[in-house]
Design a protein around this motif. Structure first.
Motif, PDB file in Angstrom:
ATOM      1  N   ARG A  51       0.829  -1.214   0.000  1.00 46.45           N
ATOM      2  CA  ARG A  51       0.000   0.000   0.000  1.00 46.45           C
ATOM      3  C   ARG A  51       0.863   1.264   0.000  1.00 46.45           C
ATOM      4  O   ARG A  51       0.527   2.246  -0.657  1.00 46.45           O
ATOM      5  N   ASN A  52       1.972   1.251   0.733  1.00 46.37           N
ATOM      6  CA  ASN A  52       2.872   2.398   0.713  1.00 46.37           C
ATOM      7  C   ASN A  52       3.421   2.627  -0.689  1.00 46.37           C
ATOM      8  O   ASN A  52       3.506   3.772  -1.151  1.00 46.37           O
ATOM      9  N   ALA A  53       3.773   1.559  -1.377  1.00 43.08           N
ATOM     10  CA  ALA A  53       4.279   1.678  -2.750  1.00 43.08           C
ATOM     11  C   ALA A  53       3.201   2.223  -3.685  1.00 43.08           C
ATOM     12  O   ALA A  53       3.476   3.079  -4.536  1.00 43.08           O
ATOM     13  N   GLU A  54       1.978   1.750  -3.519  1.00 39.79           N
ATOM     14  CA  GLU A  54       0.879   2.243  -4.368  1.00 39.79           C
ATOM     15  C   GLU A  54       0.613   3.726  -4.109  1.00 39.79           C
ATOM     16  O   GLU A  54       0.404   4.500  -5.057  1.00 39.79           O
ATOM     17  N   ILE A  55       0.631   4.131  -2.853  1.00 40.50           N
ATOM     18  CA  ILE A  55       0.410   5.538  -2.520  1.00 40.50           C
ATOM     19  C   ILE A  55       1.522   6.397  -3.097  1.00 40.50           C
ATOM     20  O   ILE A  55       1.274   7.465  -3.662  1.00 40.50           O
ATOM     21  N   THR A  56       2.769   5.930  -2.988  1.00 42.69           N
ATOM     22  CA  THR A  56       3.901   6.676  -3.532  1.00 42.69           C
ATOM     23  C   THR A  56       3.771   6.841  -5.042  1.00 42.69           C
ATOM     24  O   THR A  56       4.019   7.925  -5.582  1.00 42.69           O
ATOM     25  N   MET A  57       3.355   5.776  -5.731  1.00 43.68           N
ATOM     26  CA  MET A  57       3.168   5.870  -7.184  1.00 43.68           C
ATOM     27  C   MET A  57       2.066   6.866  -7.532  1.00 43.68           C
ATOM     28  O   MET A  57       2.213   7.659  -8.467  1.00 43.68           O
ATOM     29  N   LEU A  58       0.973   6.840  -6.779  1.00 46.73           N
ATOM     30  CA  LEU A  58      -0.110   7.795  -7.042  1.00 46.73           C
ATOM     31  C   LEU A  58       0.335   9.229  -6.776  1.00 46.73           C
ATOM     32  O   LEU A  58      -0.010  10.136  -7.533  1.00 46.73           O
ATOM     33  N   GLU A  59       1.116   9.423  -5.717  1.00 46.84           N
ATOM     34  CA  GLU A  59       1.627  10.765  -5.429  1.00 46.84           C
ATOM     35  C   GLU A  59       2.516  11.250  -6.565  1.00 46.84           C
ATOM     36  O   GLU A  59       2.463  12.418  -6.954  1.00 46.84           O
TER      37      GLU A  59
END
Length: 87
Positions: A51-59
């Motif tokens: 989830r942290n990786a997905e949030i970072t990609m979205l950011e």
């Protein structure tokens, strides 16, 4: 992104509950065996990392849409928080 952040928060809460159960399991006062707790903790940590990786990609996508000029995205001195997001 809000949904991912909510899921991330829930995963952290579940991880906390699992970690609090470890001493009970070691003392034989838990319904969970230590091996099962270990497996569940590893799964929660994996979920959190995903989830942290997905949030970072979205950011990063948001930044790229907001600043389409590559100069702005690459200049981490211009915006120090980009250094964290773009790593």
């Amino acid at each position: 992104m809000k949904q991912l952040q909510k899921q991330l928060e829930e995963s952290y809460q579940e991880l906390s509950v699992l970690n609090n159960e470890i001493p009970k399991a070691l003392m034989g006062n838990s319904a969970f065996k230590p091996e099962l707790l270990n497996s569940l903790i590893e799964q929660r940590n994996s979920d959190i990392n995903t989830r942290n990786a997905e949030i970072t990609m979205l950011e990063q996508i948001v930044i790229e849409e907001k600043y389409p000029n590559k100069m702005y995205r690459d200049d981490t001195k211009l915006n120090p928080c980009l250094a964290r997001i773009l790593r």
